[in-house]
Design a protein around this motif. Structure first.
Motif, PDB file in Angstrom:
ATOM      1  N   MET A   1       0.845  -1.188   0.000  1.00  0.00           N
ATOM      2  CA  MET A   1       0.000   0.000   0.000  1.00  0.00           C
ATOM      3  C   MET A   1       0.888   1.247   0.000  1.00  0.00           C
ATOM      4  SD  MET A   1      -2.883   1.046   2.764  1.00  0.00           S
ATOM      5  CE  MET A   1      -4.171   2.104   2.261  1.00  0.00           C
ATOM      6  N   SER A   2       0.475   2.262  -0.717  1.00  0.00           N
ATOM      7  CA  SER A   2       1.275   3.485  -0.780  1.00  0.00           C
ATOM      8  C   SER A   2       0.974   4.386   0.423  1.00  0.00           C
ATOM      9  CB  SER A   2       1.002   4.228  -2.086  1.00  0.00           C
ATOM     10  OG  SER A   2      -0.336   4.669  -2.117  1.00  0.00           O
ATOM     11  N   ASP A   3       1.888   5.274   0.673  1.00  0.00           N
ATOM     12  CA  ASP A   3       1.782   6.197   1.794  1.00  0.00           C
ATOM     13  C   ASP A   3       0.689   7.224   1.492  1.00  0.00           C
ATOM     14  OD1 ASP A   3       2.231   8.069   3.861  1.00  0.00           O
ATOM     15  OD2 ASP A   3       4.354   7.548   3.910  1.00  0.00           O
ATOM     16  N   PRO A   4      -0.364   7.298   2.309  1.00  0.00           N
ATOM     17  CA  PRO A   4      -1.494   8.196   2.027  1.00  0.00           C
ATOM     18  C   PRO A   4      -1.296   9.633   2.504  1.00  0.00           C
ATOM     19  CG  PRO A   4      -1.957   6.957   4.007  1.00  0.00           C
ATOM     20  CD  PRO A   4      -0.617   6.468   3.485  1.00  0.00           C
ATOM     21  N   ARG A   5      -0.186   9.910   3.164  1.00  0.00           N
ATOM     22  CA  ARG A   5      -0.004  11.236   3.762  1.00  0.00           C
ATOM     23  C   ARG A   5       0.214  12.297   2.695  1.00  0.00           C
ATOM     24  NH1 ARG A   5       4.845  10.713   7.378  1.00  0.00           N
ATOM     25  NH2 ARG A   5       5.543   9.331   5.719  1.00  0.00           N
ATOM     26  N   PRO A   6      -0.268  13.514   2.955  1.00  0.00           N
ATOM     27  CA  PRO A   6      -0.132  14.583   1.968  1.00  0.00           C
ATOM     28  C   PRO A   6       1.274  15.179   1.885  1.00  0.00           C
ATOM     29  CG  PRO A   6      -1.244  15.416   3.914  1.00  0.00           C
ATOM     30  CD  PRO A   6      -1.068  13.933   4.109  1.00  0.00           C
ATOM     31  N   HIS A   7       2.119  14.912   2.874  1.00  0.00           N
ATOM     32  CA  HIS A   7       3.454  15.512   2.880  1.00  0.00           C
ATOM     33  C   HIS A   7       4.445  14.509   3.452  1.00  0.00           C
ATOM     34  CE1 HIS A   7       6.390  18.706   2.785  1.00  0.00           C
ATOM     35  NE2 HIS A   7       6.620  18.577   4.064  1.00  0.00           N
ATOM     36  N   THR A  34      -0.737  -1.610  12.888  1.00  0.00           N
ATOM     37  CA  THR A  34       0.546  -2.078  12.371  1.00  0.00           C
ATOM     38  C   THR A  34       0.632  -1.954  10.847  1.00  0.00           C
ATOM     39  OG1 THR A  34      -0.275  -4.363  12.408  1.00  0.00           O
ATOM     40  CG2 THR A  34       1.015  -3.612  14.320  1.00  0.00           C
ATOM     41  N   ASP A  35      -0.491  -1.913  10.157  1.00  0.00           N
ATOM     42  CA  ASP A  35      -0.445  -1.689   8.704  1.00  0.00           C
ATOM     43  C   ASP A  35       0.109  -0.296   8.408  1.00  0.00           C
ATOM     44  OD1 ASP A  35      -1.477  -4.200   8.181  1.00  0.00           O
ATOM     45  OD2 ASP A  35      -3.547  -3.495   7.969  1.00  0.00           O
ATOM     46  N   GLY A  36      -0.349   0.700   9.159  1.00  0.00           N
ATOM     47  CA  GLY A  36       0.166   2.060   9.008  1.00  0.00           C
ATOM     48  C   GLY A  36       1.635   2.139   9.390  1.00  0.00           C
ATOM     49  N   LEU A  37       2.008   1.417  10.429  1.00  0.00           N
ATOM     50  CA  LEU A  37       3.414   1.370  10.828  1.00  0.00           C
ATOM     51  C   LEU A  37       4.265   0.806   9.694  1.00  0.00           C
ATOM     52  CD1 LEU A  37       5.819   1.456  12.799  1.00  0.00           C
ATOM     53  CD2 LEU A  37       5.036  -0.761  13.687  1.00  0.00           C
ATOM     54  N   ALA A  38       3.797  -0.261   9.060  1.00  0.00           N
ATOM     55  CA  ALA A  38       4.531  -0.866   7.951  1.00  0.00           C
ATOM     56  C   ALA A  38       4.717   0.128   6.808  1.00  0.00           C
ATOM     57  CB  ALA A  38       3.806  -2.120   7.462  1.00  0.00           C
ATOM     58  N   ILE A  39       3.693   0.919   6.540  1.00  0.00           N
ATOM     59  CA  ILE A  39       3.786   1.938   5.492  1.00  0.00           C
ATOM     60  C   ILE A  39       4.841   2.975   5.861  1.00  0.00           C
ATOM     61  CG2 ILE A  39       2.536   3.868   4.404  1.00  0.00           C
ATOM     62  CD1 ILE A  39       0.008   2.069   4.592  1.00  0.00           C
ATOM     63  N   TRP A  40       4.810   3.454   7.116  1.00  0.00           N
ATOM     64  CA  TRP A  40       5.771   4.471   7.551  1.00  0.00           C
ATOM     65  C   TRP A  40       7.202   3.925   7.518  1.00  0.00           C
ATOM     66  CZ3 TRP A  40       9.339   5.378  11.455  1.00  0.00           C
ATOM     67  CH2 TRP A  40       9.803   6.702  11.534  1.00  0.00           C
ATOM     68  N   LEU A  41       7.375   2.706   8.008  1.00  0.00           N
ATOM     69  CA  LEU A  41       8.711   2.115   7.995  1.00  0.00           C
ATOM     70  C   LEU A  41       9.237   2.013   6.564  1.00  0.00           C
ATOM     71  CD1 LEU A  41       8.267  -0.759  10.619  1.00  0.00           C
ATOM     72  CD2 LEU A  41       9.602   1.339  10.916  1.00  0.00           C
ATOM     73  N   ALA A  42       8.404   1.530   5.659  1.00  0.00           N
ATOM     74  CA  ALA A  42       8.823   1.386   4.261  1.00  0.00           C
ATOM     75  C   ALA A  42       9.103   2.743   3.624  1.00  0.00           C
ATOM     76  CB  ALA A  42       7.756   0.637   3.467  1.00  0.00           C
ATOM     77  N   SER A  43       8.277   3.744   3.916  1.00  0.00           N
ATOM     78  CA  SER A  43       8.471   5.081   3.348  1.00  0.00           C
ATOM     79  C   SER A  43       9.791   5.699   3.767  1.00  0.00           C
ATOM     80  CB  SER A  43       7.330   6.022   3.766  1.00  0.00           C
ATOM     81  OG  SER A  43       6.144   5.697   3.105  1.00  0.00           O
ATOM     82  N   ASN A  44      10.293   5.289   4.911  1.00  0.00           N
ATOM     83  CA  ASN A  44      11.534   5.851   5.435  1.00  0.00           C
ATOM     84  C   ASN A  44      12.719   4.886   5.337  1.00  0.00           C
ATOM     85  OD1 ASN A  44      11.028   8.647   6.645  1.00  0.00           O
ATOM     86  ND2 ASN A  44       9.229   7.455   7.255  1.00  0.00           N
ATOM     87  N   GLY A  45      12.540   3.778   4.629  1.00  0.00           N
ATOM     88  CA  GLY A  45      13.620   2.824   4.455  1.00  0.00           C
ATOM     89  C   GLY A  45      14.046   2.138   5.734  1.00  0.00           C
ATOM     90  N   LEU A  46      13.107   2.002   6.673  1.00  0.00           N
ATOM     91  CA  LEU A  46      13.430   1.401   7.967  1.00  0.00           C
ATOM     92  C   LEU A  46      12.787   0.034   8.158  1.00  0.00           C
ATOM     93  CD1 LEU A  46      12.935   4.576  10.213  1.00  0.00           C
ATOM     94  CD2 LEU A  46      15.072   3.678   9.269  1.00  0.00           C
ATOM     95  N   ASP A  47      12.158  -0.488   7.137  1.00  0.00           N
ATOM     96  CA  ASP A  47      11.425  -1.744   7.275  1.00  0.00           C
ATOM     97  C   ASP A  47      12.343  -2.937   7.543  1.00  0.00           C
ATOM     98  OD1 ASP A  47      12.183  -1.053   4.683  1.00  0.00           O
ATOM     99  OD2 ASP A  47      10.576  -2.192   3.747  1.00  0.00           O
TER     100      ASP A  47
END
Length: 177
Positions: A1-7, A34-47
Protein backbone atom coordinates in the motif's frame (compact mmCIF):
# COMPACT_ATOMS: atom_id res chain seq x y z
CA UNK A 1 0.00 0.00 0.00
CA UNK A 2 1.27 3.48 -0.78
CA UNK A 3 1.78 6.20 1.79
CA UNK A 4 -1.49 8.20 2.03
CA UNK A 5 0.00 11.24 3.76
CA UNK A 6 -0.13 14.58 1.97
CA UNK A 7 3.45 15.51 2.88
CA UNK A 8 6.41 13.14 3.08
CA UNK A 9 10.15 13.44 2.78
CA UNK A 10 10.93 15.62 5.78
CA UNK A 11 13.74 14.66 8.17
CA UNK A 12 12.82 11.53 10.11
CA UNK A 13 11.68 13.28 13.32
CA UNK A 14 9.34 15.62 11.44
CA UNK A 15 8.18 12.86 9.10
CA UNK A 16 7.13 10.98 12.24
CA UNK A 17 5.13 14.01 13.42
CA UNK A 18 3.53 14.13 9.97
CA UNK A 19 1.91 10.75 10.56
CA UNK A 20 -1.00 12.90 11.78
CA UNK A 21 -2.63 15.22 9.26
CA UNK A 22 -5.96 16.87 8.49
CA UNK A 23 -8.37 15.70 5.79
CA UNK A 24 -11.81 17.26 5.40
CA UNK A 25 -11.58 18.78 8.88
CA UNK A 26 -10.75 15.50 10.62
CA UNK A 27 -7.43 14.32 12.00
CA UNK A 28 -6.01 11.30 10.20
CA UNK A 29 -3.42 9.09 11.91
CA UNK A 30 -1.21 6.67 10.01
CA UNK A 31 -0.08 5.01 13.23
CA UNK A 32 -3.42 3.62 14.35
CA UNK A 33 -2.36 0.06 13.52
CA UNK A 34 0.55 -2.08 12.37
CA UNK A 35 -0.45 -1.69 8.70
CA UNK A 36 0.17 2.06 9.01
CA UNK A 37 3.41 1.37 10.83
CA UNK A 38 4.53 -0.87 7.95
CA UNK A 39 3.79 1.94 5.49
CA UNK A 40 5.77 4.47 7.55
CA UNK A 41 8.71 2.11 7.99
CA UNK A 42 8.82 1.39 4.26
CA UNK A 43 8.47 5.08 3.35
CA UNK A 44 11.53 5.85 5.43
CA UNK A 45 13.62 2.82 4.45
CA UNK A 46 13.43 1.40 7.97
CA UNK A 47 11.43 -1.74 7.27
CA UNK A 48 14.59 -3.84 7.65
CA UNK A 49 15.11 -2.76 11.29
CA UNK A 50 12.19 -4.50 12.92
CA UNK A 51 8.86 -6.13 12.21
CA UNK A 52 5.82 -3.87 12.05
CA UNK A 53 4.33 -5.23 15.25
CA UNK A 54 2.46 -3.82 18.24
CA UNK A 55 5.65 -3.33 20.28
CA UNK A 56 7.37 -1.24 17.60
CA UNK A 57 4.12 0.70 17.08
CA UNK A 58 3.88 1.50 20.81
CA UNK A 59 7.52 2.67 20.89
CA UNK A 60 7.09 4.80 17.77
CA UNK A 61 3.96 6.48 19.17
CA UNK A 62 5.91 7.21 22.36
CA UNK A 63 8.66 8.85 20.29
CA UNK A 64 6.10 10.84 18.28
CA UNK A 65 4.47 12.16 21.46
CA UNK A 66 7.86 13.07 22.96
CA UNK A 67 9.07 14.88 19.85
CA UNK A 68 5.75 16.70 19.47
CA UNK A 69 5.92 17.84 23.10
CA UNK A 70 9.44 19.16 22.48
CA UNK A 71 8.55 20.95 19.22
CA UNK A 72 5.22 22.39 20.34
CA UNK A 73 5.88 23.03 24.00
CA UNK A 74 8.75 23.60 26.31
CA UNK A 75 11.89 21.70 25.33
CA UNK A 76 12.93 21.76 28.99
CA UNK A 77 9.72 19.99 30.06
CA UNK A 78 9.79 17.60 27.09
CA UNK A 79 13.47 16.67 27.51
CA UNK A 80 12.75 13.75 29.88
CA UNK A 81 10.24 12.35 27.36
CA UNK A 82 12.76 12.45 24.52
CA UNK A 83 15.50 11.15 26.82
CA UNK A 84 13.31 8.17 27.74
CA UNK A 85 13.22 7.13 24.08
CA UNK A 86 16.94 7.81 23.63
CA UNK A 87 17.74 5.60 26.64
CA UNK A 88 16.91 2.58 24.45
CA UNK A 89 19.84 2.99 22.08
CA UNK A 90 23.26 4.45 21.56
CA UNK A 91 25.82 5.33 18.90
CA UNK A 92 28.86 3.07 18.73
CA UNK A 93 31.94 4.63 17.16
CA UNK A 94 33.66 2.46 14.58
CA UNK A 95 36.60 2.51 12.23
CA UNK A 96 35.77 1.35 8.72
CA UNK A 97 37.81 1.00 5.55
CA UNK A 98 36.50 4.48 4.64
CA UNK A 99 37.47 6.02 7.97
CA UNK A 100 35.59 6.84 11.18
CA UNK A 101 31.97 5.78 11.37
CA UNK A 102 29.04 5.47 13.70
CA UNK A 103 26.61 2.59 14.13
CA UNK A 104 23.34 2.94 16.04
CA UNK A 105 22.63 0.11 18.47
CA UNK A 106 19.29 -0.52 20.19
CA UNK A 107 18.28 -2.45 23.30
CA UNK A 108 15.71 -4.16 21.12
CA UNK A 109 15.11 -3.91 17.36
CA UNK A 110 11.57 -2.69 18.15
CA UNK A 111 13.12 0.52 19.56
CA UNK A 112 15.15 1.19 16.41
CA UNK A 113 12.74 3.42 14.44
CA UNK A 114 11.66 5.36 17.54
CA UNK A 115 15.25 5.88 18.66
CA UNK A 116 16.36 7.00 15.20
CA UNK A 117 13.54 9.57 15.06
CA UNK A 118 14.44 10.95 18.50
CA UNK A 119 18.13 11.06 17.56
CA UNK A 120 17.22 12.88 14.32
CA UNK A 121 15.35 15.48 16.38
CA UNK A 122 18.57 16.16 18.31
CA UNK A 123 20.42 16.54 15.02
CA UNK A 124 17.85 19.11 13.84
CA UNK A 125 18.28 21.02 17.11
CA UNK A 126 22.04 21.15 16.58
CA UNK A 127 21.70 22.07 12.88
CA UNK A 128 19.09 24.84 13.03
CA UNK A 129 16.41 24.70 15.74
CA UNK A 130 14.74 27.83 14.39
CA UNK A 131 14.09 26.04 11.08
CA UNK A 132 11.77 23.43 12.64
CA UNK A 133 8.32 24.73 11.74
CA UNK A 134 4.64 23.93 11.75
CA UNK A 135 2.73 24.94 8.63
CA UNK A 136 1.27 28.44 8.94
CA UNK A 137 -2.10 27.47 7.45
CA UNK A 138 -4.66 27.48 10.28
CA UNK A 139 -6.19 24.16 9.18
CA UNK A 140 -2.88 22.32 8.79
CA UNK A 141 -0.99 20.34 11.42
CA UNK A 142 2.04 19.33 9.33
CA UNK A 143 5.68 20.09 10.15
CA UNK A 144 8.65 20.88 7.97
CA UNK A 145 12.31 21.79 8.17
CA UNK A 146 12.80 25.12 6.45
CA UNK A 147 15.60 24.71 3.94
CA UNK A 148 14.93 27.99 2.12
CA UNK A 149 17.92 30.27 1.72
CA UNK A 150 16.56 33.09 3.89
CA UNK A 151 14.58 30.91 6.33
CA UNK A 152 11.19 32.49 5.69
CA UNK A 153 9.22 29.50 4.42
CA UNK A 154 5.76 29.45 6.00
CA UNK A 155 3.95 26.49 4.47
CA UNK A 156 4.69 22.80 4.36
CA UNK A 157 3.72 23.11 0.69
CA UNK A 158 3.15 26.25 -1.30
CA UNK A 159 1.08 24.23 -3.78
CA UNK A 160 -1.49 23.29 -1.15
CA UNK A 161 -1.52 25.40 2.00
CA UNK A 162 0.20 28.44 0.50
CA UNK A 163 -2.28 28.61 -2.35
CA UNK A 164 -5.22 28.08 0.00
CA UNK A 165 -4.05 31.00 2.13
CA UNK A 166 -3.62 33.22 -0.93
CA UNK A 167 -7.06 32.27 -2.24
CA UNK A 168 -8.58 32.95 1.16
CA UNK A 169 -7.01 36.42 1.31
CA UNK A 170 -8.16 37.15 -2.25
CA UNK A 171 -11.71 36.07 -1.42
CA UNK A 172 -11.72 38.24 1.72
CA UNK A 173 -10.53 41.27 -0.26
CA UNK A 174 -13.15 40.65 -2.94
CA UNK A 175 -15.90 40.55 -0.28
CA UNK A 176 -14.76 43.94 1.07
CA UNK A 177 -15.19 45.61 -2.34
Amino acid sequence: MSDPRPHIGEPLALDLLNTRWMRDGAVQDLLTDTDGLAIWLASNGLDHLCPADDTALRHLRQARDAIKAAVDGSPKEAAPLVDEVLAHGRIRATLTADGPGEVPEFRSPAWGPAWLAARNYLTLLVTAPDRIRVCAHEACVLYFFDTSRNGTRRWHSMATCGNRAKASRHYARAKED
